[in-house]
Scaffold this active site. Structure first.
Site, short mmCIF file in Angstrom:
data_model
loop_
_atom_site.label_atom_id
_atom_site.label_comp_id
_atom_site.label_asym_id
_atom_site.label_seq_id
_atom_site.Cartn_x
_atom_site.Cartn_y
_atom_site.Cartn_z
N ASP A 1 -13.10 0.66 26.42
CA ASP A 1 -11.95 -0.23 26.33
C ASP A 1 -11.45 -0.41 24.90
O ASP A 1 -10.54 -1.20 24.64
CB ASP A 1 -12.28 -1.60 26.94
CG ASP A 1 -13.38 -2.33 26.20
OD1 ASP A 1 -13.98 -1.73 25.27
OD2 ASP A 1 -13.65 -3.50 26.54
N GLY A 2 -12.07 0.30 23.94
CA GLY A 2 -11.61 0.23 22.56
C GLY A 2 -12.40 -0.72 21.68
O GLY A 2 -12.17 -0.75 20.46
N ASP B 1 -0.16 5.92 -2.33
CA ASP B 1 0.06 5.68 -0.91
C ASP B 1 1.11 6.67 -0.40
O ASP B 1 0.80 7.79 -0.04
CB ASP B 1 0.48 4.23 -0.69
CG ASP B 1 0.57 3.85 0.78
OD1 ASP B 1 0.40 4.74 1.63
OD2 ASP B 1 0.83 2.68 1.09
N ALA C 1 3.37 7.96 -2.29
CA ALA C 1 3.60 8.83 -3.46
C ALA C 1 5.03 8.80 -3.98
O ALA C 1 5.38 9.62 -4.83
CB ALA C 1 3.18 10.28 -3.15
N LYS D 1 10.51 1.01 -13.56
CA LYS D 1 11.25 1.27 -12.32
C LYS D 1 11.61 -0.05 -11.65
O LYS D 1 11.01 -1.10 -11.92
CB LYS D 1 10.42 2.11 -11.36
CG LYS D 1 9.21 1.37 -10.78
CD LYS D 1 8.46 2.21 -9.79
CE LYS D 1 7.23 1.48 -9.26
NZ LYS D 1 7.52 0.27 -8.52
#
Length: 318
Positions: free
Chosen positions: A41-42, A229, A231, A199
């Site tokens: 069931d996970g 992450d 990129a 930035k």
């Protein structure tokens, strides 16, 4: 020697078993016997197959993707050890997921990094050993001791060797203003100047390079960050640096999150080589020829030995 627990036992869940095995090998120990799986069931299933009563238990688990499954594996393992009368339990988290959700940027935002810290404490962990949290002040989110290891001392010797005798045109670059402190430390160890990419982020996972602060013309540059992450920040910075006359661009980061379009962006970027630590395993389908992976097991093993024997962990980086 004052020690906590009668012996050291190293256990691993499923996110980074290779690092756990290497840590145990460095310490001359077998990896603890356990099974961490999933019911039909996970729900997470955990079975510990050896006694831990009175032991100093270290559970190795990066809370990387799939983040919620790996987090639950860690929490349930900690609970199992607590109920089995472990002497002390340390959560060894090479990569701490949810770390970027560390403040309220909008009204009614959660602070998930604090919630996860509370969950780890409530599960029964006595201390945490981690590396390169997104912001060092996250250690204050925990009500238990946190040993915060640094990635720079592992990355710096690699570049010291790579650019030996060729550092006069080397510059270490921060891809944004938030990484300046980390990059300054890195540059000081290499004894080279720094530059900064200024930035402005328009929305989540989209970044726009605005300006380069510092001299990069005809220089070999190393972009350094704590994690990569999607990129976008890294690759936009690399293009901006080449546009400002940089000779070539290298990059490094502690954590290879590599989500979404990251691999395509890096593949198409002007970055010649990208060095990661193995806090997060990179699956074969995401591995590029330009990637280099450095091991974290030696420093985690040394930190574990010092924690067990009540020695200073911070002196590892002096």
């Amino acid at each position: 020697m004052n020690v906590h627990g009668k012996d050291i036992k190293i256990f691993s869940a499923n996110s980074n078993k290779k690092v756990a095995e290497e840590i145990a090998e460095y310490l001359g120990l077998p990896l603890g016997k356990s099974d961490v799986g999933m019911f039909s069931d996970g729900e997470i299933s955990v079975s510990i197959h050896e006694t831990v009563r009175g032991s100093d238990v270290f559970v190795v688990q990066s809370t990387c993707a799939p983040v919620n499954r790996h987090l639950m594996e860690l929490l349930i393992m900690i609970d199992a050890f607590k109920r089995a009368s472990a002497g002390r339990i340390t959560a060894v988290i090479p990569y701490y997921g949810y770390a970027r959700q560390d403040r309220k940027s909008k009204a009614r935002d959660p602070i998930s990094a604090k919630l996860v810290a509370d969950l780890i404490t409530a599960a029964g962990a006595d201390r945490v050993l981690t590396m390169d949290l997104h912001a060092a002040q996250l250690t204050g989110f925990f009500d238990i001791p946190v040993d915060h290891l640094l990635g720079v001392p592992l990355l710096e010797p690699y570049y010291e060797k790579k650019f030996a005798g060729k550092k006069e045109n080397l510059v270490v670059v921060s891809p944004d203003l938030g990484s300046v402190t980390r990059v300054r430390s890195f540059a000081q160890k290499l004894d080279v100047p720094i530059a900064i990419v200024d930035k402005r982020r328009q929305k989540a996972n989209v970044s726009e390079v605005m300006n380069i602060i510092g001299d990069v013309k005809d220089k070999t540059v190393i972009l350094a960050d704590d994690m990569i992450d999607t990129a976008g920040t890294l690759c936009n910075a690399a293009k901006a640096l080449m546009g400002k006359g940089a000779k070539e661009v290298y990059a490094c980061a502690t954590h290879a999150v590599l989500s979404g379009p990251a691999i395509e962006r890096i593949k198409e970027s002007p970055i010649k080589e990208l060095v990661f630590l193995d806090t997060i395993p990179i699956p074969p389908e995401k591995m590029l020829d330009k990637f280099r992976i450095l091991p974290v097991a030696p420093v985690f093993a040394e930190a574990i030995a010092r924690i067990y024997s009540d020695k200073s962990v911070s002196t590892l980086f002096v």
